[in-house]
Design a protein around this motif. Structure first.
Motif, mmCIF file in Angstrom:
data_model
loop_
_atom_site.group_PDB
_atom_site.id
_atom_site.type_symbol
_atom_site.label_atom_id
_atom_site.label_comp_id
_atom_site.label_asym_id
_atom_site.label_seq_id
_atom_site.Cartn_x
_atom_site.Cartn_y
_atom_site.Cartn_z
ATOM 1 N N SER A 9 -43.385 -94.206 -54.255
ATOM 2 C CA SER A 9 -43.724 -94.729 -52.927
ATOM 3 C C SER A 9 -43.186 -93.794 -51.842
ATOM 4 C CB SER A 9 -43.211 -96.158 -52.732
ATOM 5 O OG SER A 9 -41.807 -96.188 -52.842
ATOM 6 N N GLN A 10 -41.995 -93.230 -52.048
ATOM 7 C CA GLN A 10 -41.422 -92.257 -51.102
ATOM 8 C C GLN A 10 -42.327 -91.025 -51.040
ATOM 9 O OE1 GLN A 10 -38.207 -92.332 -49.513
ATOM 10 N NE2 GLN A 10 -38.161 -90.257 -48.775
ATOM 11 N N ALA A 11 -42.773 -90.552 -52.205
ATOM 12 C CA ALA A 11 -43.639 -89.366 -52.260
ATOM 13 C C ALA A 11 -44.943 -89.618 -51.506
ATOM 14 C CB ALA A 11 -43.919 -88.984 -53.712
ATOM 15 N N ARG A 12 -45.563 -90.763 -51.729
ATOM 16 C CA ARG A 12 -46.819 -91.077 -51.033
ATOM 17 C C ARG A 12 -46.613 -91.153 -49.523
ATOM 18 N NH1 ARG A 12 -47.527 -94.049 -55.756
ATOM 19 N NH2 ARG A 12 -46.617 -95.925 -54.894
ATOM 20 N N ALA A 13 -45.495 -91.751 -49.101
ATOM 21 C CA ALA A 13 -45.210 -91.856 -47.664
ATOM 22 C C ALA A 13 -45.035 -90.478 -47.038
ATOM 23 C CB ALA A 13 -43.973 -92.715 -47.438
ATOM 24 N N LEU A 14 -44.359 -89.566 -47.734
ATOM 25 C CA LEU A 14 -44.162 -88.212 -47.209
ATOM 26 C C LEU A 14 -45.485 -87.464 -47.091
ATOM 27 C CD1 LEU A 14 -40.901 -87.388 -49.139
ATOM 28 C CD2 LEU A 14 -41.132 -87.519 -46.645
ATOM 29 N N VAL A 15 -46.346 -87.623 -48.063
ATOM 30 C CA VAL A 15 -47.669 -86.969 -47.998
ATOM 31 C C VAL A 15 -48.458 -87.531 -46.818
ATOM 32 C CG1 VAL A 15 -49.881 -86.695 -49.189
ATOM 33 C CG2 VAL A 15 -47.734 -86.338 -50.428
ATOM 34 N N ARG A 16 -48.422 -88.856 -46.618
ATOM 35 C CA ARG A 16 -49.127 -89.460 -45.476
ATOM 36 C C ARG A 16 -48.586 -88.920 -44.150
ATOM 37 N NH1 ARG A 16 -48.887 -94.130 -48.648
ATOM 38 N NH2 ARG A 16 -47.059 -94.884 -47.550
ATOM 39 N N ARG A 17 -47.281 -88.622 -44.081
ATOM 40 C CA ARG A 17 -46.680 -88.093 -42.847
ATOM 41 C C ARG A 17 -47.044 -86.638 -42.605
ATOM 42 N NH1 ARG A 17 -40.665 -88.608 -42.555
ATOM 43 N NH2 ARG A 17 -41.034 -87.557 -40.580
ATOM 44 N N VAL A 52 -45.998 -74.341 -39.699
ATOM 45 C CA VAL A 52 -45.364 -73.993 -40.966
ATOM 46 C C VAL A 52 -45.445 -75.212 -41.883
ATOM 47 C CG1 VAL A 52 -43.201 -73.279 -42.073
ATOM 48 C CG2 VAL A 52 -43.820 -72.352 -39.831
ATOM 49 N N THR A 53 -45.860 -75.019 -43.132
ATOM 50 C CA THR A 53 -46.027 -76.133 -44.066
ATOM 51 C C THR A 53 -44.692 -76.825 -44.343
ATOM 52 O OG1 THR A 53 -47.881 -75.035 -45.152
ATOM 53 C CG2 THR A 53 -46.783 -76.769 -46.405
ATOM 54 N N PRO A 54 -44.619 -78.150 -44.134
ATOM 55 C CA PRO A 54 -43.397 -78.867 -44.476
ATOM 56 C C PRO A 54 -43.368 -79.195 -45.969
ATOM 57 C CG PRO A 54 -44.911 -80.327 -43.331
ATOM 58 C CD PRO A 54 -45.572 -78.989 -43.408
ATOM 59 N N MET A 55 -42.248 -78.877 -46.607
ATOM 60 C CA MET A 55 -42.022 -79.205 -48.011
ATOM 61 C C MET A 55 -40.789 -80.087 -48.062
ATOM 62 S SD MET A 55 -41.433 -76.468 -51.059
ATOM 63 C CE MET A 55 -40.981 -76.916 -52.701
ATOM 64 N N VAL A 56 -40.796 -81.081 -48.945
ATOM 65 C CA VAL A 56 -39.658 -81.980 -49.089
ATOM 66 C C VAL A 56 -39.307 -82.085 -50.564
ATOM 67 C CG1 VAL A 56 -38.845 -84.350 -48.789
ATOM 68 C CG2 VAL A 56 -40.226 -83.292 -47.009
#
Length: 138
Positions: free
Chosen positions: A125-133, A112-116
């Protein structure tokens, strides 16, 4: 989840887990829906129960065939076990505020696609880290 590629997708956050509201949103042009468990919806003031308490209503909404995501809870109420049970129901994505995501949230989403949802203190920087995860949507 199939969403339009030529324009931004319109995802409607339902103020109550009701099939009639989901049908109205779809008929009005929603590309997808968002339903809730274990949270108080800020915009409507509605409180949503556990997955077990909301299950029948959620089944009715999922039966419409509109891409649908589930807000899995708020701070302290996100249950990895409930997420596993919700995966079996056929949701297209799970959603949670970044500050409320428990350790292992992205991994617990499985297929299931994770959305935050980013909050007031979150930045690029938080957004980029979440995409990398592995987050599929922010």
């Amino acid at each position: 989840m199939r969403l339009p590629e030529s324009r931004p997708a319109l995802l409607v956050s339902l103020p109550r887990n009701e099939t009639a509201l989901a049908q109205a949103a779809a008929q009005a042009g929603a590309d997808g829906l968002k339903v809730h468990t274990n949270v108080r919806h800020r915009a409507s003031g509605t409180s949503f129960g556990s997955l077990d308490a909301e299950r029948e209503a959620l089944r009715g909404i999922l039966a419409l065939g509109v891409p649908t995501g589930l807000v899995v809870g708020a701070a302290g109420s996100v249950s990895i076990a409930e997420m596993a049970a919700a995966r079996e129901m056929g949701f297209d994505y799970f959603d949670v505020y970044a500050a409320d995501a428990p350790a292992g949230y992205v991994e617990a989403c499985g297929p299931v696609t994770p959305m935050v949802a980013l909050g007031p203190g979150d930045g690029p920087s938080q957004a980029r880290a979440l995409v990398r995860r592995g987050c599929g949507a922010l």
